[in-house]
Design a protein around this motif. Structure first.
Motif, PDB file in Angstrom:
ATOM      1  N   ARG A  22       8.120   2.376   3.833  1.00 35.88           N
ATOM      2  CA  ARG A  22       7.539   3.348   2.902  1.00 35.88           C
ATOM      3  C   ARG A  22       8.580   3.948   1.966  1.00 35.88           C
ATOM      4  NH1 ARG A  22       5.292   6.130   8.109  1.00 35.88           N
ATOM      5  NH2 ARG A  22       5.838   8.069   7.058  1.00 35.88           N
ATOM      6  N   ALA A  23       9.801   3.408   1.941  1.00 43.50           N
ATOM      7  CA  ALA A  23      10.940   4.099   1.334  1.00 43.50           C
ATOM      8  C   ALA A  23      11.137   3.864  -0.147  1.00 43.50           C
ATOM      9  CB  ALA A  23      12.224   3.690   2.066  1.00 43.50           C
ATOM     10  N   ASP A  24      10.777   2.691  -0.644  1.00 43.01           N
ATOM     11  CA  ASP A  24      11.332   2.228  -1.912  1.00 43.01           C
ATOM     12  C   ASP A  24      11.061   3.145  -3.101  1.00 43.01           C
ATOM     13  OD1 ASP A  24      11.495   0.110  -0.070  1.00 43.01           O
ATOM     14  OD2 ASP A  24      11.675  -1.323  -1.693  1.00 43.01           O
ATOM     15  N   ALA A  25       9.847   3.664  -3.209  1.00 42.56           N
ATOM     16  CA  ALA A  25       9.515   4.491  -4.372  1.00 42.56           C
ATOM     17  C   ALA A  25      10.425   5.711  -4.474  1.00 42.56           C
ATOM     18  CB  ALA A  25       8.054   4.924  -4.320  1.00 42.56           C
TER      19      ALA A  25
ATOM     20  N   HIS B 264      -6.531  -3.893  -7.033  1.00 45.62           N
ATOM     21  CA  HIS B 264      -6.365  -4.665  -8.274  1.00 45.62           C
ATOM     22  C   HIS B 264      -5.462  -3.937  -9.277  1.00 45.62           C
ATOM     23  CE1 HIS B 264      -9.262  -7.664  -7.000  1.00 45.62           C
ATOM     24  NE2 HIS B 264     -10.119  -6.708  -6.709  1.00 45.62           N
ATOM     25  N   ALA B 265      -4.393  -3.322  -8.764  1.00 41.02           N
ATOM     26  CA  ALA B 265      -3.456  -2.626  -9.653  1.00 41.02           C
ATOM     27  C   ALA B 265      -2.607  -3.621 -10.423  1.00 41.02           C
ATOM     28  CB  ALA B 265      -2.558  -1.697  -8.841  1.00 41.02           C
ATOM     29  N   ARG B 266      -2.245  -3.262 -11.645  1.00 45.38           N
ATOM     30  CA  ARG B 266      -1.306  -4.036 -12.434  1.00 45.38           C
ATOM     31  C   ARG B 266       0.115  -3.634 -12.031  1.00 45.38           C
ATOM     32  NH1 ARG B 266      -2.972  -8.692 -14.661  1.00 45.38           N
ATOM     33  NH2 ARG B 266      -5.134  -8.468 -15.360  1.00 45.38           N
ATOM     34  N   ILE B 267       0.920  -4.593 -11.676  1.00 48.84           N
ATOM     35  CA  ILE B 267       2.291  -4.300 -11.253  1.00 48.84           C
ATOM     36  C   ILE B 267       3.063  -3.670 -12.402  1.00 48.84           C
ATOM     37  CG2 ILE B 267       4.423  -5.278 -10.324  1.00 48.84           C
ATOM     38  CD1 ILE B 267       2.669  -7.556  -9.132  1.00 48.84           C
ATOM     39  N   SER B 268       2.841  -4.151 -13.606  1.00 52.88           N
ATOM     40  CA  SER B 268       3.542  -3.588 -14.764  1.00 52.88           C
ATOM     41  C   SER B 268       3.175  -2.120 -14.972  1.00 52.88           C
ATOM     42  CB  SER B 268       3.217  -4.397 -16.024  1.00 52.88           C
ATOM     43  OG  SER B 268       1.820  -4.458 -16.248  1.00 52.88           O
ATOM     44  N   GLU B 269       1.935  -1.752 -14.710  1.00 51.14           N
ATOM     45  CA  GLU B 269       1.539  -0.352 -14.869  1.00 51.14           C
ATOM     46  C   GLU B 269       2.150   0.511 -13.762  1.00 51.14           C
ATOM     47  OE1 GLU B 269       0.016   3.236 -16.020  1.00 51.14           O
ATOM     48  OE2 GLU B 269       0.305   1.381 -17.163  1.00 51.14           O
ATOM     49  N   LEU B 270       2.181   0.003 -12.538  1.00 45.76           N
ATOM     50  CA  LEU B 270       2.853   0.736 -11.453  1.00 45.76           C
ATOM     51  C   LEU B 270       4.318   0.974 -11.817  1.00 45.76           C
ATOM     52  CD1 LEU B 270       1.404  -1.264  -8.408  1.00 45.76           C
ATOM     53  CD2 LEU B 270       0.771   1.068  -9.080  1.00 45.76           C
TER      54      LEU B 270
ATOM     55  N   ASP C  59       0.827  -1.214   0.000  1.00 51.24           N
ATOM     56  CA  ASP C  59       0.000   0.000   0.000  1.00 51.24           C
ATOM     57  C   ASP C  59       0.858   1.259   0.000  1.00 51.24           C
ATOM     58  OD1 ASP C  59      -2.379  -1.449   0.093  1.00 51.24           O
ATOM     59  OD2 ASP C  59      -2.565  -1.294   2.274  1.00 51.24           O
ATOM     60  N   PHE C  60       1.871   1.288   0.860  1.00 51.27           N
ATOM     61  CA  PHE C  60       2.659   2.513   0.998  1.00 51.27           C
ATOM     62  C   PHE C  60       3.540   2.772  -0.224  1.00 51.27           C
ATOM     63  CE2 PHE C  60       1.766   2.184   5.648  1.00 51.27           C
ATOM     64  CZ  PHE C  60       1.213   3.449   5.795  1.00 51.27           C
ATOM     65  N   SER C  61       3.945   1.729  -0.932  1.00 51.07           N
ATOM     66  CA  SER C  61       4.682   1.953  -2.177  1.00 51.07           C
ATOM     67  C   SER C  61       3.772   2.564  -3.237  1.00 51.07           C
ATOM     68  CB  SER C  61       5.268   0.629  -2.686  1.00 51.07           C
ATOM     69  OG  SER C  61       6.256   0.142  -1.804  1.00 51.07           O
ATOM     70  N   ILE C  62       2.546   2.060  -3.318  1.00 54.03           N
ATOM     71  CA  ILE C  62       1.580   2.620  -4.268  1.00 54.03           C
ATOM     72  C   ILE C  62       1.251   4.058  -3.899  1.00 54.03           C
ATOM     73  CG2 ILE C  62      -0.754   2.388  -5.189  1.00 54.03           C
ATOM     74  CD1 ILE C  62      -0.525  -0.641  -4.700  1.00 54.03           C
TER      75      ILE C  62
ATOM     76  N   ALA D 211       3.150   6.184  -2.224  1.00 47.03           N
ATOM     77  CA  ALA D 211       4.308   7.047  -2.489  1.00 47.03           C
ATOM     78  C   ALA D 211       4.394   7.406  -3.965  1.00 47.03           C
ATOM     79  CB  ALA D 211       5.597   6.358  -2.037  1.00 47.03           C
ATOM     80  N   LEU D 212       4.106   6.442  -4.838  1.00 49.35           N
ATOM     81  CA  LEU D 212       4.090   6.747  -6.265  1.00 49.35           C
ATOM     82  C   LEU D 212       3.041   7.809  -6.575  1.00 49.35           C
ATOM     83  CD1 LEU D 212       4.787   6.279  -9.233  1.00 49.35           C
ATOM     84  CD2 LEU D 212       3.282   4.266  -9.192  1.00 49.35           C
ATOM     85  N   HIS D 213       1.865   7.659  -6.024  1.00 49.94           N
ATOM     86  CA  HIS D 213       0.797   8.647  -6.219  1.00 49.94           C
ATOM     87  C   HIS D 213       1.240  10.029  -5.726  1.00 49.94           C
ATOM     88  CE1 HIS D 213      -3.209  10.456  -6.111  1.00 49.94           C
ATOM     89  NE2 HIS D 213      -3.029  10.708  -4.826  1.00 49.94           N
ATOM     90  N   LEU D 214       1.859  10.087  -4.565  1.00 45.25           N
ATOM     91  CA  LEU D 214       2.318  11.369  -4.009  1.00 45.25           C
ATOM     92  C   LEU D 214       3.395  11.997  -4.891  1.00 45.25           C
ATOM     93  CD1 LEU D 214       2.482  10.387  -0.240  1.00 45.25           C
ATOM     94  CD2 LEU D 214       1.032  12.183  -1.204  1.00 45.25           C
ATOM     95  N   LEU D 215       4.297  11.199  -5.397  1.00 43.79           N
ATOM     96  CA  LEU D 215       5.368  11.722  -6.252  1.00 43.79           C
ATOM     97  C   LEU D 215       4.814  12.230  -7.580  1.00 43.79           C
ATOM     98  CD1 LEU D 215       8.005   8.979  -5.462  1.00 43.79           C
ATOM     99  CD2 LEU D 215       8.267  11.430  -4.977  1.00 43.79           C
ATOM    100  N   GLU D 216       3.815  11.570  -8.114  1.00 41.17           N
ATOM    101  CA  GLU D 216       3.194  12.049  -9.346  1.00 41.17           C
ATOM    102  C   GLU D 216       2.488  13.389  -9.128  1.00 41.17           C
ATOM    103  OE1 GLU D 216       2.132   7.972 -11.808  1.00 41.17           O
ATOM    104  OE2 GLU D 216       0.795   8.599 -10.176  1.00 41.17           O
TER     105      GLU D 216
END
Length: 443
Positions: A244-247, A421-427, A174-177, A179-184
């Motif tokens: 929560r760091a990876d992104a 139900h996110a696609r990992i490839s799309e993330l 959840d936190f990786s997803i 973080a991506l949203h926040l960075l976008e």
């Protein structure tokens, strides 16, 4: 213990542990708690205030600053320029996707045994030996019948060998997803208030734990942002920020200082001290993995991005020394358990040491890395996720073993509103666009 900040008893018990670990004299408070009525909220609230005013004992040997300026001041100078990698666009995409897949597979590997009080390293080894799965090199098998002395987590029908059909939901994902949203949305202008707002809008309260739950509660109660991490939050140096760091590393390939500074903006909402450093370290480690010669090189470089006179830095240097001295992984784990086992099983310091050991003795092999990391016990899913992410970036997606990756079916569940139900490839593709094009500050 439920380690729930909504429990007055847990709050006092865990604050005593946190204060003791940071050099405060709380022995008297511990004696009072032992004699206290767990249902007497007023008495426990009074005792909590006494714990928070306990004096620090003489001889505290560490310097553990909290503000970004204080942290930067004790670090060696580092470039804040853009990404410093020389990867082609296709290679960058492969390494970013490797990070996502490696993280998610490593998380699922550790999920059914995520209970450090029950699944100690020794207990886990006993189970794996009986199951014919030691050393651990695949998803954990289920014994049938299950011996009474072994209790897997409730997610086991979705996370054990032969049962993985897409990634299970987990806060480590959840936190990786998020973080991506926040960075976008915010790019290099990300700040703690952005993180706070996103939590309140997108994260269900009961799907966050320990420090994050305490911080969430504080935000709802109107605690000023600068005080959220320290208010009624005995979990402020636990592993919640590190997961929560990876992104922040994925979008800063080859630029660990930029990754660490972005991670600070996220971590400081809910954590202090080693809790913050854990996220900064993990972000720097992931960013460095894009250009490192191997895991040891990445670990050595990552140390330049956390304060040197801290318990986390000390533990990481200790693991690196154990490796360079020629110890086996079993010998290293014994040392880590003896020296850092006094921390709770979801603390930053001991778990970071376990991750570092998995990376070093895994020696660039994904299967060995996540297997050794999870075998160490403690926070198995979080550690498997972090070690898996670093190994995945080092290797790239195309080099990851099919027996871990194929069962994920390119999809993951999530508790974030609107992101299930996110696609990992799309993330991974969205992350690659940020990594390739650079982060933009909020307009």
């Amino acid at each position: 213990m439920t380690h729930d900040p909504l429990s007055a008893y847990d709050l006092v018990h865990d604050e005593i542990a946190q204060r003791r670990e940071t050099g405060y004299d709380v022995d008297g408070a511990a004696q009072l708690l032992a004699a206290a009525d767990p249902d007497d909220g007023d008495a426990l609230s009074t005792l909590y205030r006494e714990v928070c005013s306990a004096p620090r004992t003489a001889g505290w040997a560490y310097h553990e600053p909290d503000t970004l300026r204080e942290i930067i001041d004790v670090l060696p100078a580092a470039s804040m320029a853009g990404p410093t990698h020389d990867l082609s666009e296709s290679a960058l995409a492969d390494h970013v996707r490797g990070g996502w897949l490696g993280r998610i597979a490593g998380c699922n590997l550790g999920k059914p045994v995520e209970d450090g009080d029950h699944w100690t390293a020794g207990h886990l080894k006993d189970y794996l030996v009986r199951a014919g799965a030691y050393p651990l090199r695949d998803y954990i098998p289920v014994l049938d019948p299950m011996p009474a002395e072994f209790v897997m987590r409730e997610n086991w029908p979705r996370t054990t060998r032969g049962n993985v059909q897409g990634s299970d939901r987990d806060d480590d994902i959840d936190f990786s997803i998020l973080a991506l949203h926040l960075l976008e949305r915010h790019g290099s202008g990300l700040a703690p208030h952005h993180v706070a707002s996103a939590w309140l809008r997108l994260l269900p309260f009961l799907q966050v734990f320990t420090a994050e739950r305490a911080a969430y509660r504080n935000l709802i109660h109107g605690v000023p942002l600068a005080d959220v991490a320290r208010t009624r939050n005995p979990y402020r140096e636990w592993i919640g920020a590190q997961i929560r760091a990876d992104a922040f590393g994925w979008v800063n390939p080859g630029n660990p200082r930029a990754a660490a500074i972005l991670a600070y903006q996220d971590a400081s909402l809910s954590h202090v001290g080693n809790g913050i450093y854990g996220e900064m370290w993990a972000a720097a480690l992931v960013a460095t993995a894009f250009t490192a010669e191997g895991p040891r090189d990445a670990l050595l470089t990552s140390l330049s991005h956390i304060p040197p006179d801290t318990r986390l830095a000390e533990a990481l240097r200790d693991v690196l020394r154990l490796h360079s001295d020629g110890n086996t992984w079993e010998q290293a784990l014994g040392h880590i358990q003896e020296r850092y086992g006094h921390y709770g099983w979801v603390h930053t310091v001991n778990n970071a040491a376990a991750v570092a050991a998995g990376l070093l003795w895994g020696d660039g092999d994904y299967t060995d890395t996540v297997g050794l990391t999870v075998q160490a016990g403690w926070d198995t899913d979080s550690n498997g996720a972090t070690a898996g992410s670093v190994a995945g970036v080092l290797l790239g997606a195309e080099a990851l073993p099919d027996h871990f990756i194929a069962p994920l079916e390119d999809r993951t569940r999530s508790a974030l509103f609107g992101f299930d139900h996110a696609r990992i490839s799309e993330l991974a593709a969205r992350t690659t666009r940020l990594a390739a094009n650079g982060l933009r500050p909020e307009a």
